[in-house]
Scaffold this active site. Sequence first.
Site: not given
Length: 607
Positions: A218, A220, A440-441, A444
């Site tokens: 930011g 500009t 799998h996830e 996690h």
Amino acid sequence: MIRVSERKEAEKLLYTDVAMVLIDPYYGENKEHESGVSIDDMYSEGMSFFTELIESEINLPIYFIEFEKIFSVVDKNSLYQRGMAGIVPVNPLAPETVERQIDQILEEIFMEEKSREFAKRGYVLDFNTAQILSSDEKRLFIQYHDLKKRMAVDMDSQSAIMKDAQRPTTKFSEVIGAENAKTELAWFTEFLKNPKKYSMEGRRLPKGVLLYGPPGTGKTMLARAMAGESDVAFLETSATQFMNSYVGKSEENIRRLFRTARKYAPAIIFIDEIDAIAKERTGDTTSQHTESMLNTLLTEMDGFRENVKEPVFVLAATNYDLDGSVSGKKRRIDPALLRRFDNRIYVDLPNEEERKQYLELKLNQKGKNKISEDIISNLAARTTGQSIAILQNVIELAMRNAAKAGTELSGERLLDALEEYNYGEKKTWEQGYYESVAIHESGHAYAAWCAGEKPSYVTIVSRGNFGGYMQHENSENKPNYSREDLLGKIRTSLAGRAAEKVFFGREASLNTGASSDLRSATDMAMRVIATYGMDEENLVCLSPEQILNTTLAKEFIERTNRLLKEQMKETENLICSGREKVEALAKKLLEQNHLTQNEIQDIFDET
């Protein structure tokens, strides 16, 4: 009209919006000194104040009151030469005439000021006239009509000066984040509004500010907000626009810009990407052209104090990290240029709260304020290290995708747009693969939850080079980590393979999908042992790279492997004990492909 008899009172009034000054030169006359041949030789409070004013560069019209003593021709000539604007005679028999004279002077001053302001905005007045003869045919009247203003800037200024419709209207309140930068620039904005106040207070008049930091933060917009707040001429350019292959043309481009700024001052010059011409001078023949441009820029900035009443302020911006404190790399801006700036302000990436504010602001502006608080909070939490510009791109992408599908913008579209912007288009695989990825996830996410985290997002959508992922809780405000925190992160990395082993068996779990998880766990374990001094057998603090290049490599690799095997065993036990939660999360993922933090939390709480 305010009448004062004390010098201090008069000096205080000069800080306010004063149009003119009236001085009685004989006020406070010290008659012990010889008066000499001219009024200049006289010692008085009035003449002393006059001298102070003309030397202070306040640039106010100064008039003298002619009361009992009439000024001689010599006195008048002397005072006019020194800067007096005129004389106001006082007739004791008709004192009311003084008020009329002052009113007339003030009207002339007002008209001159408005005329200058009109010209500085590049305008002239167009009109038509009509001749009207009086009824007795003895007088002729000229009537003006169809008055219109139009831009009439010269050729030098056309490309730089903005019309009123183009002038920035942005305010500091509209800029999200960058609080330190806004506070500092607000101070300089007050200077542009009332430069004579700062001059009278004895302050050194500022030349400019350098904004630096990551792209898209930011800088500009801050420059445009400063222009919008101060309502002065705004000349916006990039350093690359100065460059020209013809000898001397680049330098002339710089001089032309500053000439225009002085012509329409008070003004702000905003130079973006200033590093293109501002690299440290080395004397190398290959960079002589750039160095010549820099020398011209330095010379122009040195000429800014010519007119206190009409200052020119330079704002410059660069995406480079000047001191290396963030990126670790320095971009050497020439020290002589850095000294020209009154301050160097680092514009940082937005924090979570600022990202949330921006998302709410933009969605409300676009009439899309039906997006849930949960979705907005989730997007803000998951975009750590991303700029306002990236958030804007995500919103625009979501709106394009919704338009293509012929639907309204929704929270799901925004979540999907963030994924697409960061990782690319979706990939499609067979159902059995998604069942494996979901377990799998979910593994996690469950391990992170057990370690005290609240996972912010989990998905089984395949993009780029991954089949899905679990995003950790936003930790940008967490100052440090304990050993147990890091072990929890190791278990979280190992939990994907551990979950596949618990649900599908050892052989099925040995696939390439966990390779990046294992690399992450290995790196963290090595740092626990070697870098952070968290191992009972060792306090030596070395990076993994340093250790792997020494004779200690074998020993540290073995100790790292032992730690990983210990944590894998704990992780498998963790998954077994929380099998129902992992399974419930995986089932929900297969139904809707992704889950946000609150949805993940609800499933774990209910199972």
